[in-house]
Structures are given as C-alpha cells and as structure tokens.
Design a protein around this motif. Structure first.
Motif, short mmCIF file in Angstrom:
data_model
loop_
_atom_site.label_atom_id
_atom_site.label_comp_id
_atom_site.label_asym_id
_atom_site.label_seq_id
_atom_site.Cartn_x
_atom_site.Cartn_y
_atom_site.Cartn_z
N TYR A 45 24.81 -16.94 -11.68
CA TYR A 45 25.15 -18.34 -11.44
C TYR A 45 26.20 -18.41 -10.33
CZ TYR A 45 22.74 -18.79 -15.86
OH TYR A 45 21.79 -18.71 -16.85
N SER A 104 27.86 -25.08 -19.91
CA SER A 104 28.15 -25.58 -18.57
C SER A 104 29.32 -26.54 -18.65
CB SER A 104 26.92 -26.28 -17.98
OG SER A 104 27.15 -26.63 -16.62
N PHE A 119 22.82 -27.56 -16.91
CA PHE A 119 23.86 -27.68 -15.89
C PHE A 119 24.46 -29.07 -15.93
CE2 PHE A 119 25.85 -28.21 -11.79
CZ PHE A 119 26.43 -26.97 -11.58
N TRP A 120 25.80 -29.14 -15.88
CA TRP A 120 26.53 -30.40 -15.85
C TRP A 120 26.98 -30.65 -14.41
CZ3 TRP A 120 30.05 -31.74 -20.58
CH2 TRP A 120 30.45 -33.08 -20.50
N MET A 150 22.57 -26.35 -8.40
CA MET A 150 22.45 -26.21 -9.84
C MET A 150 21.22 -25.40 -10.20
SD MET A 150 21.30 -30.12 -10.48
CE MET A 150 22.59 -30.59 -9.34
N TYR A 204 26.35 -27.45 -24.13
CA TYR A 204 25.53 -26.27 -24.44
C TYR A 204 24.26 -26.69 -25.15
CZ TYR A 204 27.68 -26.66 -29.13
OH TYR A 204 28.12 -27.11 -30.36
N SER A 229 23.71 -21.29 -23.11
CA SER A 229 23.67 -22.03 -21.84
C SER A 229 24.83 -23.00 -21.66
CB SER A 229 22.34 -22.79 -21.71
OG SER A 229 21.26 -21.92 -21.73
N GLN A 240 28.79 -19.20 -16.76
CA GLN A 240 28.99 -20.19 -15.69
C GLN A 240 30.48 -20.39 -15.47
OE1 GLN A 240 26.98 -23.95 -15.46
NE2 GLN A 240 25.06 -23.15 -16.33
#
Length: 327
Positions: free
Chosen positions: A154, A245, A292-293, A308, A255, A243, A199
């Motif tokens: 990432y 972010s 992804f945020w 992203m 998440y 996951s 990340q």
C-alpha cells in the motif's frame, strides 16, 4: 452497465462493468460479491449515501483509479480459461480498448495502486513459478522494477513510503516498509503472529493492519510507523476484522468484519483510533476484504487525494490458506 466482450492484447475476454473514477471526498470504498461478480461501492462515514462505484466479472481481479487522470489500472485475464493476468489501463474498468501495461502473465495480482501523483503504479503479483513480488513501474508500464518479495503493498499519501507484507520462514506475514525507490527497507513486526494488509495513516505517522495473535482469528492493530505503541483496535471475538484504513485526521479507522458466527454482523465498521466506539455502518453479508477511506478534502482534478486500492482483495485467499473459516 454490463460489460461486453472485447479484445485486449492478443486474446479476447469478457469485461466487467465500467464506472467513473471521480468520487466524493471522505468516503469509504469497499467491495462485495462472489468471485464471479464483484461490485465496488462507496459510502459516507456515517453509513449514508451508499453509491455504486463500478463492478467487474471474474476475469478482473482488482482495479484502482489514477488520481491525476480519468483512467483506471486493473488486473485482467484475457482468456477466462487460463489463469494469466496482466495490468491494463483504460478510462473505465473495461478491457475493450485498454492499454496492456505488463506482459508477464502473472498467476495472480494481489494489490494494485497508483502513487498520489499518478506517475507510478505499485503492485504485488505472483509469477507462474509461485514467487510473490512487489513491483513498481511508470504509469505507462515502462521501467518495471522488483523491490522485494511481498504478499500485498500500500502506497502512503507522501507518494514515497510503501507498507507491505512479506512472509517469514514460518509462513507468517510480517509488516515491512520501504521507499518507492527501494531504500530504507525496515521490518516493523517480528513475531509468531500472522500479519497482513498494512496501511499508513494519511500523515504517514502510524500504521494499521490485521493480525492473528492467537492463531484463531484476525483483529485490527495500530502502531506508530516504526512499530512502537502497538494497540489492539478491534475485538472480533473469533471472527475476522481486516483491511483497516485511516480517516484524514487519524482519529478513526474503518475495517471489514467477516463474521462467520453471524452473517448479519458482516460489513463495514468504523472505530476510534484508540479502539473505542466500534459501529457497523454497512451491513453486507458478502462484503470482501479491501477497503480505503478517502481524504476529507480534495478532488480528482486537483489531485490532492491519495491514490487508493479498491476492488477484490486477495486476503480471502490468505484466510483460507491459513485455515480460517470464512464464508
């Protein structure tokens, strides 16, 4: 919009849905569905305004937008009967008229992301001989370099720092960082846990990732960028929280929870950076890893939001390989 059959490179295949890469700021991008039909949506942090971003079929593994141009990069297999993927780019996630950027026929592509300035693509792929590597190339496919062995990667918002997972001798994933030029390689974790999906926070001061300390399930953990101050963020209670972010100011983390115990709990969650106040903002029993945020300010044209990673994630494969029960 449903895709059509098109020609890319020397083979033909079925494309997925298309979509646009212009999206609002401060949204969470996530994906869901089975391997034959993946849809990518985005949603506000409070769970409102859920909108479709794009979708794709089984021949496309994952896709990512270029923050400086109206293009996507995506991993695609032209022949549906052969597991041979390359990276392509196009104005949509569609093989018709796409430019083929790599010509290596990877067995799998695990992660794929543009740098924030749109000049390079960072990706992790498995060769047909089974080697998982971290690659960097120019956005047009030139100057392909191998940086290290890796399972995922990432790119941070500074465009220079990369966080990634590399398997150790015990087949556990450990978290590492490296610069996009291949320097300052640093191991962040060194234990008997299995870690993956790191990340950076938007200011590159912290990291968040998923880890399985008890060998039974994954939870989200956070630490400084050097690995100090490790904090458990989620409490999956035997399910898998993965996951993570960060939001723009580093006060919250989102998440994905895959809840084998109760599929009603599966979906997208937000929580404070200290681990307090976890809330489900999207309930979706077929939500996949990969989240992804986006930044709270900026636009595609201005190029102020980071690139992203979106689309299907390989982590579902990793969970199965490690013996975890998932849907």
């Amino acid at each position: 919009t449903t895709g059509t059959t098109g020609t890319t490179g020397t083979s033909t295949g079925t494309t997925g849905s298309t979509g646009t890469n212009s999206i609002p700021p401060n949204v969470l991008i996530y994906n869901y569905g089975d391997p034959t039909a993946i849809q990518v949506d985005y949603v506000n942090p409070d769970g409102t305004g859920n909108s479709q971003y794009f979708g794709f079929s089984a021949q496309t593994l994952l896709a990512t937008p270029n923050p400086k141009a109206n293009t996507f990069a995506f991993a695609y297999a032209p022949n549906a009967s052969i597991q041979s993927y390359d990276v392509y780019s196009n104005s949509s996630v569609n093989a018709t008229g796409a430019q083929q950027l790599t010509h290596l026929g990877f067995a799998f592509v695990f992660s794929l992301q543009y740098t924030p300035d749109g000049s390079k693509i960072v990706f992790v792929a498995q060769t047909q001989l089974g080697a998982n590597n971290l690659y960097v190339m120019n956005a047009d496919g030139s100057s392909l370099n191998t940086l290290d062995a890796a399972d995922d990667a990432y790119v941070a918002s500074d465009g220079q720092s990369i966080s990634y997972t590399k398997q150790d001798s015990n087949q556990n994933g450990q978290i590492w960082t490296i610069t996009i030029a291949g320097g300052s390689m640093t191991q962040i974790t060194a234990d008997n846990w299995d870690h993956f999906s790191p990340q950076f926070s938007k200011d590159v001061s912290h990291l968040a990732w998923a880890a399985a300390p008890n060998g039974m399930s994954y939870d989200v953990f956070a630490a400084t960028a050097s690995g100090s101050g490790l904090t458990q963020i989620s409490s999956a209670n035997g399910d898998n929280a993965v996951s993570p972010s960060w939001n723009s100011d580093g006060t919250k983390i989102a998440y994905v929870l895959e809840a084998a115990s109760n599929t009603l709990l599966t979906g997208i969650y937000t929580v404070s950076a200290s681990g307090a106040g976890a809330a489900q903002i999207v309930a979706n029993p077929v939500a996949n890893e990969g989240l992804f945020w986006t930044n709270a300010v900026g636009s595609l044209i201005g190029g102020r939001r980071p690139a992203m990673l979106v689309g299907r994630s390989y982590h579902i494969v990793r969970l199965r390989r490690k013996g975890f029960h998932i849907r």
